[in-house]
Design a protein around this motif. Structure first.
Motif, PDB file in Angstrom:
ATOM      1  N   PRO A  66     108.387  78.097  56.694  1.00 45.92           N
ATOM      2  CA  PRO A  66     107.739  78.242  57.718  1.00 45.92           C
ATOM      3  C   PRO A  66     106.336  78.211  57.594  1.00 45.92           C
ATOM      4  O   PRO A  66     105.859  79.263  57.216  1.00 45.92           O
ATOM      5  N   GLY A 108     107.032  83.159  66.663  1.00 43.57           N
ATOM      6  CA  GLY A 108     107.274  84.299  65.628  1.00 43.57           C
ATOM      7  C   GLY A 108     108.069  83.583  64.415  1.00 43.57           C
ATOM      8  O   GLY A 108     108.580  82.360  64.383  1.00 43.57           O
ATOM      9  N   GLN A 138     107.156  73.625  65.268  1.00 42.37           N
ATOM     10  CA  GLN A 138     107.430  74.517  65.913  1.00 42.37           C
ATOM     11  C   GLN A 138     106.765  74.788  67.372  1.00 42.37           C
ATOM     12  O   GLN A 138     107.386  75.316  68.314  1.00 42.37           O
ATOM     13  N   ALA A 159     104.053  77.279  60.231  1.00 43.68           N
ATOM     14  CA  ALA A 159     103.422  76.896  61.546  1.00 43.68           C
ATOM     15  C   ALA A 159     102.545  78.283  62.207  1.00 43.68           C
ATOM     16  O   ALA A 159     102.073  78.002  63.215  1.00 43.68           O
ATOM     17  N   GLY A 160     102.284  79.157  61.264  1.00 43.89           N
ATOM     18  CA  GLY A 160     101.483  80.374  61.637  1.00 43.89           C
ATOM     19  C   GLY A 160      99.848  80.029  61.812  1.00 43.89           C
ATOM     20  O   GLY A 160      99.490  79.057  61.094  1.00 43.89           O
ATOM     21  N   LEU A 161      99.118  80.866  62.527  1.00 41.41           N
ATOM     22  CA  LEU A 161      97.745  80.624  62.636  1.00 41.41           C
ATOM     23  C   LEU A 161      96.876  80.932  61.423  1.00 41.41           C
ATOM     24  O   LEU A 161      95.806  80.443  61.433  1.00 41.41           O
ATOM     25  N   GLY A 162      97.242  81.746  60.545  1.00 37.14           N
ATOM     26  CA  GLY A 162      96.383  82.180  59.693  1.00 37.14           C
ATOM     27  C   GLY A 162      95.131  82.736  60.027  1.00 37.14           C
ATOM     28  O   GLY A 162      94.127  82.730  59.445  1.00 37.14           O
ATOM     29  N   THR A 163      95.236  83.771  60.969  1.00 36.06           N
ATOM     30  CA  THR A 163      93.898  84.336  61.687  1.00 36.06           C
ATOM     31  C   THR A 163      93.077  85.210  60.535  1.00 36.06           C
ATOM     32  O   THR A 163      92.091  85.367  60.807  1.00 36.06           O
ATOM     33  N   ARG A 164      93.873  85.758  59.556  1.00 36.54           N
ATOM     34  CA  ARG A 164      93.438  86.566  58.810  1.00 36.54           C
ATOM     35  C   ARG A 164      92.315  86.005  57.543  1.00 36.54           C
ATOM     36  O   ARG A 164      91.696  86.479  56.831  1.00 36.54           O
ATOM     37  N   PRO A 219     103.689  79.179  68.202  1.00 36.18           N
ATOM     38  CA  PRO A 219     104.066  80.070  67.255  1.00 36.18           C
ATOM     39  C   PRO A 219     104.621  81.525  67.813  1.00 36.18           C
ATOM     40  O   PRO A 219     104.019  82.455  68.082  1.00 36.18           O
ATOM     41  N   ASP A 225     103.352  82.245  52.220  1.00 35.07           N
ATOM     42  CA  ASP A 225     102.548  83.425  52.178  1.00 35.07           C
ATOM     43  C   ASP A 225     102.719  84.143  50.692  1.00 35.07           C
ATOM     44  O   ASP A 225     101.647  84.700  50.189  1.00 35.07           O
ATOM     45  N   LYS A 233      96.477  77.579  55.871  1.00 30.02           N
ATOM     46  CA  LYS A 233      96.319  78.515  55.117  1.00 30.02           C
ATOM     47  C   LYS A 233      97.199  78.186  53.767  1.00 30.02           C
ATOM     48  O   LYS A 233      96.684  78.773  52.687  1.00 30.02           O
TER      49      LYS A 233
HETATM   50  P1  UTP Z   1     102.219  85.726  59.445  1.00 32.52           P
HETATM   51  O1  UTP Z   1     102.152  86.423  60.573  1.00 32.52           O
HETATM   52  O2  UTP Z   1     101.884  86.261  58.085  1.00 32.52           O
HETATM   53  O3  UTP Z   1     101.428  84.217  59.459  1.00 32.52           O
HETATM   54  O4  UTP Z   1     103.619  85.121  59.165  1.00 32.52           O
HETATM   55  P2  UTP Z   1     100.128  83.936  60.399  1.00 32.52           P
HETATM   56  O5  UTP Z   1     100.415  84.318  61.677  1.00 32.52           O
HETATM   57  O6  UTP Z   1      99.847  82.535  59.791  1.00 32.52           O
HETATM   58  O7  UTP Z   1      98.871  84.864  59.604  1.00 32.52           O
HETATM   59  P3  UTP Z   1      98.097  85.630  60.253  1.00 32.52           P
HETATM   60  O8  UTP Z   1      98.506  86.903  60.424  1.00 32.52           O
HETATM   61  O9  UTP Z   1      97.429  85.134  61.443  1.00 32.52           O
HETATM   62  O10 UTP Z   1      96.810  85.896  59.375  1.00 32.52           O
HETATM   63  C1  UTP Z   1     104.331  84.972  57.861  1.00 32.52           C
HETATM   64  C2  UTP Z   1     105.052  83.425  57.879  1.00 32.52           C
HETATM   65  O11 UTP Z   1     105.651  83.029  58.799  1.00 32.52           O
HETATM   66  C3  UTP Z   1     105.066  81.582  59.437  1.00 32.52           C
HETATM   67  C4  UTP Z   1     103.551  81.547  59.030  1.00 32.52           C
HETATM   68  O12 UTP Z   1     103.077  80.409  58.739  1.00 32.52           O
HETATM   69  C5  UTP Z   1     103.432  82.437  57.616  1.00 32.52           C
HETATM   70  O13 UTP Z   1     104.086  81.353  56.494  1.00 32.52           O
HETATM   71  N1  UTP Z   1     105.141  81.684  60.933  1.00 32.52           N
HETATM   72  C6  UTP Z   1     104.794  82.837  61.404  1.00 32.52           C
HETATM   73  C7  UTP Z   1     105.419  80.640  61.466  1.00 32.52           C
HETATM   74  O14 UTP Z   1     105.714  79.458  60.938  1.00 32.52           O
HETATM   75  N2  UTP Z   1     105.433  80.719  62.773  1.00 32.52           N
HETATM   76  C8  UTP Z   1     105.303  81.873  63.761  1.00 32.52           C
HETATM   77  O15 UTP Z   1     105.355  81.879  64.815  1.00 32.52           O
HETATM   78  C9  UTP Z   1     104.931  82.934  62.928  1.00 32.52           C
END
Ligand code: UTP
Length: 294
Positions: free
Chosen positions: A11, A111, A106, A13-18, A109, A134, A28
């Protein structure tokens, strides 16, 4: 009866805001631990565990991931012409076979549970692995984390979750499991909670980003029930599946670096660089200079 684990879901698709602003235009998962993107380390781990098909659940701005796992024709031709055959060979070795990758989006995002559900048609009706990009793992002896999870699946069947011990005051940031019958390296999981409020965790064992799951999880995730943080959580889906199927935990005996957080990412870079004989002595000298150690 167990089946061979052939497919893995990543997975991404997260935003990697950190990691903003680094992740404004770079996913990220493409940030590097030494000279390999984080995601390449995780794909390496999956290949070592016998995975043959790599399913990436991506989102907007992640097209570079698809390019990374494709042939780079012009670059490869240039490397050959310049006699950089070692570099060319290394690129070829990293590349999954033609047709061994799938990409789906996805879109929103919602979850981790929703991201995994997006891979349902590509996975089909067979048990599969999930690797959170991650989390980058380093072996201490008997292979990396997913290989240990697959071995545990072959022993126990059902569903497998890798876990790691953290300090009691860190558990609220993660999914936490509780321990039933304990076999040492593996154990029965009797409960799971995503991000338990401080002081309420079932144990100090957190879900560390490697899973082997039965395809029955998809029908549960399909319901789209929201959990902690208003997100569709994989942990909640697994908790529902645990009512009808067994779950075992694997205490990975290597090291896991949370590369989704700055500290873990920096530590992973140093740890992996220290395993490189060409870099290690020079890096040790630099680190001593920085810390003022003699
Ligand atoms: P995280 O919550 O750590 O990723 O999700 P994030 O949202 O990219 O990071 P921050 O918190 O904003 O920095 C853990 C994993 O799940 C994926 C993320 O890409 C990461 O690999 N993920 C999370 C998805 O693919 N889709 C989502 O809707 C949420």
């Amino acid at each position: 009866m167990t089946r061979r684990i052939r497919k893995a879901v990543f997975p991404v698709a997260g935003l990697g805001t950190r990691f903003l602003p680094a992740t404004k235009s770079i996913p990220k998962e493409m940030l590097t631990v030494v000279d390999r993107p984080v995601l390449q380390h995780v794909v390496d781990e999956a290949r070592e565990a016998g995975i043959e098909h790599f399913i990436f659940v991506t989102g907007r701005n992640k097209a570079v991931i698809e390019d990374h796992f494709d042939i780079a024709y012009e670059l490869e031709e240039t490397l050959q012409k310049r006699g950089k055959l070692k570099e060319w060979q290394a690129l070829k070795e990293d590349l999954p076979a033609a047709g061994a990758t799938s990409f789906t989006r996805q879109q929103v995002p919602l979850g981790l549970g929703h991201a995994v559900w997006c891979a349902r048609d590509i996975v089909g009706d067979e048990p599969f692995a999930v690797l959170l990009p991650d989390m980058v793992t380093m072996a201490a002896g008997q292979g990396r984390c997913l290989a240990q999870c697959v071995a545990a699946y072959e022993k126990h069947g059902g569903n497998i979750i890798a876990v790691e011990e953290v300090l009691a005051d860190e558990t609220h940031q993660y999914g936490v499991v509780s321990i039933g019958k304990d076999f040492g390296h593996t154990f029965e999981i009797t409960g799971m909670v995503e991000k338990p409020p401080k002081g309420t965790a079932l144990s100090n064992l957190i879900i560390s980003g490697r899973y082997v799951l039965g395809p029955e999880i998809f029908a549960i995730l399909e319901k789209g029930e929201k959990g902690a943080g208003g997100e569709i959580q994989l942990t909640d889906g697994m908790k529902a599946l645990a009512k009808s199927q067994s779950f075992h935990g694997v205490r990975f005996d290597g090291k896991t670096y949370d590369c989704g957080a700055k500290l873990g990412f920096l530590a992973a870079n140093i740890a992996f660089a220290l395993t490189d004989p060409a870099l290690a002595p020079l890096l040790r000298t630099e680190l001593k200079k920085l810390t003022g150690e003699p």
